[in-house]
Design an enzyme around this catalytic site. Sequence first.
Site, PDB file in Angstrom:
ATOM      1  CB  SER A   1      13.846  90.268  59.614  1.00  0.00           C
ATOM      2  OG  SER A   1      12.794  89.635  58.982  1.00  0.00           O
ATOM      3  CG  HIS A   2      10.211  90.446  62.566  1.00  0.00           C
ATOM      4  ND1 HIS A   2      11.186  89.512  62.272  1.00  0.00           N
ATOM      5  CD2 HIS A   2       9.963  90.336  63.872  1.00  0.00           C
ATOM      6  CE1 HIS A   2      11.485  88.856  63.376  1.00  0.00           C
ATOM      7  NE2 HIS A   2      10.762  89.332  64.365  1.00  0.00           N
TER       8      HIS A   2
ATOM      9  CG  ASP B   1      13.676  90.735  55.697  1.00  0.00           C
ATOM     10  OD1 ASP B   1      12.570  90.761  56.274  1.00  0.00           O
ATOM     11  OD2 ASP B   1      14.396  89.724  55.669  1.00  0.00           O
TER      12      ASP B   1
ATOM     13  CG  ASP C   1      11.970  87.363  55.143  1.00  0.00           C
ATOM     14  OD1 ASP C   1      11.320  88.246  55.755  1.00  0.00           O
ATOM     15  OD2 ASP C   1      12.984  86.811  55.617  1.00  0.00           O
ATOM     16  NE  ARG C   2       8.962  87.432  60.020  1.00  0.00           N
ATOM     17  CZ  ARG C   2       8.841  87.234  61.316  1.00  0.00           C
ATOM     18  NH1 ARG C   2       7.755  87.636  61.949  1.00  0.00           N
ATOM     19  NH2 ARG C   2       9.800  86.645  61.996  1.00  0.00           N
TER      20      ARG C   2
ATOM     21  CE  LYS D   1      10.454  84.662  57.019  1.00  0.00           C
ATOM     22  NZ  LYS D   1      11.641  84.314  57.800  1.00  0.00           N
TER      23      LYS D   1
HETATM   24  C1  VG1 Z   1      11.345  84.251  64.165  1.00  0.00           C
HETATM   25  C2  VG1 Z   1      10.271  83.300  63.707  1.00  0.00           C
HETATM   26  C3  VG1 Z   1      10.851  82.294  62.738  1.00  0.00           C
HETATM   27  C4  VG1 Z   1      11.518  83.018  61.566  1.00  0.00           C
HETATM   28  C5  VG1 Z   1      12.545  83.994  62.096  1.00  0.00           C
HETATM   29  C6  VG1 Z   1      13.169  84.836  61.019  1.00  0.00           C
HETATM   30  O1  VG1 Z   1      12.347  83.549  64.858  1.00  0.00           O
HETATM   31  O2  VG1 Z   1       9.673  82.654  64.800  1.00  0.00           O
HETATM   32  O3  VG1 Z   1       9.829  81.443  62.286  1.00  0.00           O
HETATM   33  O4  VG1 Z   1      12.148  82.114  60.714  1.00  0.00           O
HETATM   34  O5  VG1 Z   1      11.927  84.889  63.035  1.00  0.00           O
HETATM   35  O6  VG1 Z   1      12.206  85.552  60.303  1.00  0.00           O
HETATM   36  P1  VG1 Z   1      12.420  83.480  66.472  1.00  0.00           P
HETATM   37  O7  VG1 Z   1      13.661  82.731  66.772  1.00  0.00           O
HETATM   38  O8  VG1 Z   1      12.415  84.898  66.945  1.00  0.00           O
HETATM   39  O9  VG1 Z   1      11.166  82.786  66.898  1.00  0.00           O
HETATM   40  V1  VG1 Z   1      12.602  87.067  59.683  1.00  0.00           V
HETATM   41  O10 VG1 Z   1      11.392  87.559  58.628  1.00  0.00           O
HETATM   42  O11 VG1 Z   1      12.834  87.908  61.079  1.00  0.00           O
HETATM   43  O12 VG1 Z   1      14.032  86.788  58.891  1.00  0.00           O
HETATM   44 CO    CO Z   2      11.940  89.067  57.389  1.00  0.00          CO
END
Ligand code: VG1
Ligand code: CO
Length: 565
Positions: free
Chosen positions: A117-118, A295, A297-298, A394
């Site tokens: 993801s990010h 990816d 979704d954000r 998302k």
């Molecule tokens: C983080 C965010 C959460 C989000 C998750 C996955 O998780 O706070 O809101 O759903 O990332 O997003 P955490 O446990 O690190 O707080 V993504 O775009 O990384 O799939």
């Molecule tokens: Co993501």
Amino acid sequence: MALSSVVVATTPFEGQKPGTSGLRKKVKVFMEKHYTENFVQSIFNALGDKVQGSTLVVGGDGRYFSKQAINIIIRIASANGVAKLIIGQLGILSTPAVSSLIRSHQGVLGGIVLTASHNPGGIRNDFGIKYNIENGGPAPDSVSDAIYEHTKKITEYRTTPKLETDRLIDVLGTTTYNVDGRDFVVEVIDSTSNYVALMKEIFDFPKLRTLIRGTEKRPAFNVLIDSMNGVTGVYVRHIFVEELGASPDHNVCRIVPLDNFGEIHPDPNLTYAKDLVDKVRENEDYDLGAAFDGDGDRNMIIGKRAFFVTPNDSLAVLANNLGCIPYFQKKGVTGFARSMPTAAAVDRVAAKLGKEFFEVPTGWKYFGNLMDAGRLSLCGEESFGTGSDHIREKDGIWAVLAWLSVIEHKNMSVEDILKEHWQTYGRNYFTRYDYEECESDAANEMMVHLERLIASDSFVGKSFTSSGKSYTVSKADNFSYVDPIDNSVAKNQGIRVLFEDGSRLIYRLSGTGSSGATIRVYIDSYEKENVLSEAQDMLKPLVEIGLEISQLKKFTGREAPTVIT
Ligand code: VG1
Ligand code: CO
């Protein structure tokens, strides 16, 4: 050619526990002998008999190690009795696109998404594997827990070593193999067409095209869409440039997916998307800027001169204006939801519009059941996640198209839409402080301290004062959630300190990092009248109280957060 599978002996690896959204580790860890194989086989073991004859979607954000991982998945899937894999060309599929594909193809069992993801990518950074279930959403805790249990006791995996995967996913088309006497099909599909078709059903593309191109009566609405070298590049080109007529030179940037995201942190917030923020601030021609994560979704939305829209407000504004989007005109709008740490702006919209409202733990997987039950139309998270029940993830591009629809309909600027919203509903000033890569022990001790503190007799009712502002605790707990559909329980989802005026402090540990512990402190301060002040000024007293209550500096030795959003 007839191929045969073989059984390979292996031993478990520690720590293959999926976090908030899948298993994320350093690339080097996934490259260890049998590491990826073990996890993939454990997914199949957890799925059990359902694997036989099944179809799965496979793809991801194209980060480093994706192709190697896909080759491993192809061979292990073929040996475990999977009948068909649908794979994005070059392994490229955004997370929303995977969700859409699972949902739109008949009888698909689920999908394997290759992304962290990010989190940054490239050989020195992160890789990830996530399993999505048949509704297109991230696996619920019960499935992730079952996968984890299998990783702890795995002794062997099945694979088809002679199955030739070289360049297989580079070209579109279908290849059929014969493995252990069964047909095994690999279909390589175009990465964007299914997703783009879905967006065209949801939104009024001719109207959005007119907005972006302008007419004789209305100047072009000038966007700058930044894919941050992530997977959305291919979707942005298809949708914004080819379909909506945006300029490939002026309206989009960083739209070629790179396997290391160009060495940037592909996270759309004011810190990591600074390039975009600077461009929009400096060039007054831009009416809207948007960025996505690796990816896809954000999303982050900014208006003219980089006017920042918090994800909390973005969710509330969209909730208030869904009626201008064809999809909701047809389907109607049921409930709204947000994750627990997300500021409570959407709550007030739900109350005013008389819609059902839900507060769930962090992570998109908790929205899926409500959507499947037809009780949830729109939801979001403070972490730049917004989406609807069109899929079960998302969806960054969807969010931008939704915003453009609202702007087209209201014929107002981003900033004016926000100001109008705050005048009606009041404003939730919000910030999140992240302390990345803290010592795990120190972070855990801080959470234990908070647990004890909120359980102490005198805590509720206590007042805290900072910079002349006082807040009185009305409730404090460690958030737990009972899913209204299947009654499953998620405990220990974060410490909440709620104050009498509706303001809140939340503390939790991240479940997406790949090393150490990340502490997140969420600060949400509600103002009914005073809605046009500077957010960081307004939040300063509550931030100070938050640090005092948690004794964060004492436990972690950190003077300042790594990232403020
Ligand atoms: C983080 C965010 C959460 C989000 C998750 C996955 O998780 O706070 O809101 O759903 O990332 O997003 P955490 O446990 O690190 O707080 V993504 O775009 O990384 O799939
Ligand atoms: Co993501």
